[in-house]
Design an enzyme around this catalytic site. Structure first.
Site, PDB file in Angstrom:
ATOM      1  N   TYR A 150       0.904  16.146 -10.312  1.00  0.00           N
ATOM      2  CA  TYR A 150       2.229  16.461  -9.752  1.00  0.00           C
ATOM      3  C   TYR A 150       3.090  17.274 -10.707  1.00  0.00           C
ATOM      4  CZ  TYR A 150       1.111  12.539  -6.627  1.00  0.00           C
ATOM      5  OH  TYR A 150       0.514  11.686  -5.740  1.00  0.00           O
TER       6      TYR A 150
ATOM      7  N   CYS B  92       4.515   2.820   1.424  1.00  0.00           N
ATOM      8  CA  CYS B  92       3.497   3.066   0.408  1.00  0.00           C
ATOM      9  C   CYS B  92       3.386   1.818  -0.469  1.00  0.00           C
ATOM     10  CB  CYS B  92       3.902   4.276  -0.428  1.00  0.00           C
ATOM     11  SG  CYS B  92       2.764   4.704  -1.762  1.00  0.00           S
ATOM     12  N   HIS B  93       2.220   1.606  -1.089  1.00  0.00           N
ATOM     13  CA  HIS B  93       2.066   0.445  -1.975  1.00  0.00           C
ATOM     14  C   HIS B  93       2.173   0.825  -3.456  1.00  0.00           C
ATOM     15  CE1 HIS B  93      -2.182   1.514  -0.513  1.00  0.00           C
ATOM     16  NE2 HIS B  93      -2.052   2.100  -1.670  1.00  0.00           N
TER      17      HIS B  93
ATOM     18  N   HIS C  47       5.611   8.542  -4.771  1.00  0.00           N
ATOM     19  CA  HIS C  47       4.655   8.835  -5.831  1.00  0.00           C
ATOM     20  C   HIS C  47       5.317   9.396  -7.089  1.00  0.00           C
ATOM     21  CE1 HIS C  47       0.794   8.970  -3.121  1.00  0.00           C
ATOM     22  NE2 HIS C  47       1.462   7.838  -3.026  1.00  0.00           N
TER      23      HIS C  47
ATOM     24  N   ASN D  56      -0.376  10.158   4.347  1.00  0.00           N
ATOM     25  CA  ASN D  56       0.059  11.138   3.356  1.00  0.00           C
ATOM     26  C   ASN D  56      -0.110  12.555   3.905  1.00  0.00           C
ATOM     27  OD1 ASN D  56       0.933   9.595   1.120  1.00  0.00           O
ATOM     28  ND2 ASN D  56      -1.193   9.066   0.639  1.00  0.00           N
TER      29      ASN D  56
END
Length: 501
Positions: free
Chosen positions: A256, A170-171, A200, A149
């Site tokens: 975010y 990414c998971h 994300h 990241n």
């Protein structure tokens, strides 16, 4: 099959050991070459010992090439897994603690917001050096699989300025997929999803079970779920406002956007303290610190425990091994990958890094056309993409003016701070990160002069609205299994305790 796979940042136990297990579970991969490299000799040695023990006990004739010389590890590599944390936990602490002085309260700070932007400045500088080595010594047309990241920023820089074919992994999509299935009382494999957006901030735009569309029923399912109704308040509110469930955790998502962490007295209404990922101030820094300390202390016991089993049954859900398997064997794999948009999502910029469905086989990685995201979802993503673009350009060119503009455009930073506060915060973060920011030497010198002038905006000693003390080794020893799981897992929130009461 014989080809070489290199791991950069291999001292990261959570990713390296699990990804290697997944790769060596593929029957055709029993004779591949494996190289580990890291800048930390101690961590590299421990992880190499542990992984070599796993290999030996699975009866494979593979000897890990473990080296501090990155170019040696990359030489003739066809696939490169990047699992680095540039600046380590020392720099990560600055990413969380300095913004707190200005009222910016982050749960994670590794993707967007003040911490994610500065993490990107360090990461991009290092990744461009890594890409240079890849171009010069790795196998021609190799693939860089980036797990580091901030995912979108690093993958963007590697493709645009590093000139290396890079895919970000990414998971987060898998984690949300499990939650959605749980909310409906179904198994994950019974629920089919299409997810699209940016890393994300990817949206489950289609959810089906046995052909029945469940997309419009997600809000009710989560509101009625006894656990998620308490732990996912931000994500549930985002469904109410925007109509779709977002991939990332309650804590991640809250930092975010500008609405849920802007006023300290309101933060605890939106988060849950049952586990860090639900919104704890500096939660990821805490669990990473605890995990590192536990691994370094408890490592001799890890060598005494049973080795990982290299089998399909024990294989994890990380995309990386399945991508390599698809490219090498032709077996088709479907996942969600971070790639350059190039028109796949038509109302996001072409040059942005998007996360969208992808298919892999011997012909390569294919990303089907998605079309338009719902307008509100696209708007949320486009705000973040503007921050990412400014941050990528700032890091790639050492332009601190663009860096400051990235901070100003960041949703949460902009909601909390005025421009003079942002300028001073950036000065502090540049100076604190000096040894990892070679591209900003002049800007850092100028920032030092301003900070030494004494004419500073007052800041406060603030520990955050929801901070938990980092556990000592003695405290972790009271629950060794929990400590070991935290240290060993790449996804440090896969198993989540019940909501706090």
């Amino acid at each position: 099959m014989t080809f070489k796979i290199a791991f950069i940042g291999a001292g990261s136990i959570g990713f390296t050991r699990g990804l290697l297990r997944d790769l060596l579970a593929v029957p055709e991969f029993k004779k591949i070459e494996v190289a580990f490299t890291d800048i930390d000799p101690k961590n590299l040695e421990m992880v190499t010992q542990l992984c070599q023990r796993d290999i030996n006990e699975n009866g494979l004739n593979i000897t890990i090439q473990s080296t501090l010389n990155r170019r040696e590890a990359l030489k003739n590599a066809r696939y490169i897994f990047c699992v680095v944390r540039i600046g380590g936990l020392e720099a990560f602490k600055h990413d969380v603690d300095i913004p707190l002085k200005y009222g910016v309260d982050q749960c994670v700070g590794d993707t967007l917001c003040a911490g994610g932007i500065m993490y990107g400045q360090r990461g991009i500088a290092a990744m461009l050096d890594i890409c240079k080595d890849i171009r010069e010594v790795a196998e021609r047309d190799c693939l860089l699989l980036n797990y580091a990241n901030p995912m979108a920023m690093l993958t963007w820089a590697c493709n645009k300025y590093g000139e290396v074919n890079t895919i970000g992994l990414c998971h987060g999509v898998q984690g949300g997929h499990r939650q959605i299935a749980d909310a409906f009382g179904l198994k994950q494999e019974e629920v089919d999803i299409i997810c699209a957006g940016i890393n994300h901030q990817t949206w489950y735009v289609q959810i089906k079970h046995n052909g029945k569309d469940l997309t419009n029923d997600v809000l009710t399912a989560f509101e009625n779920h006894p656990e998620f109704s308490q732990t996912e308040k931000v994500r549930i509110d985002m469904i109410r406002r925007f109509g779709y469930y977002s991939t990332e955790s309650n804590g991640h998502l809250s930092e975010y956007v500008p609405w849920y962490r802007k006023r300290p007295e309101e933060i605890n209404k939106w988060i849950d303290m049952g586990t860090w990922i639900n919104g704890e101030t500096g939660g990821y820094l805490r669990v990473c610190t605890e995990g590192r300390n536990w691994f370094e202390t408890d490592f001799p016991n890890w060598m005494k425990e049973p080795a990982f089993t290299y089998s399909e049954e024990e294989r994890g859900q990380e995309h990386g091994s399945y991508i390599v398997e698809g490219l090498e064997t032709g077996r088709v794999y479907r996942g969600h990958f971070n790639v350059v948009n190039k028109g796949v999502i038509s109302n996001l910029p072409d040059d942005a890094i998007i996360e969208a469905p992808g298919y892999v086989d011997r012909n390569g990685i294919s990303t089907p056309y998605v079309g338009e995201l719902p307008l509100g979802c696209a708007a949320v993503c486009n705000v973040s993409i503007s921050v990412q673009r400014l941050a990528v350009e700032a890091a790639s060119h050492g332009d601190d003016q663009l860096l400051r503009q990235a901070f100003m455009m960041d949703p949460l930073v902009g909601a909390v701070c005025n421009p003079p506060e942002i300028w001073q915060m950036v000065d502090e973060m540049l100076v604190a990160g000096e040894k990892w920011l070679p591209q900003f030497q002049m800007a850092i010198s100028e920032a030092k002069v301003r900070l030494a002038s004494g004419n500073l905006i007052p800041v406060k000693e603030y520990n955050g609205a929801a901070r938990i003390k980092t556990k000592t080794i003695e405290e972790m020893q009271q629950n060794r299994e929990e400590a070991k799981k935290n240290a060993g897992e790449a996804d440090k929130a896969m198993e989540r305790p019940a909501a706090s009461k």
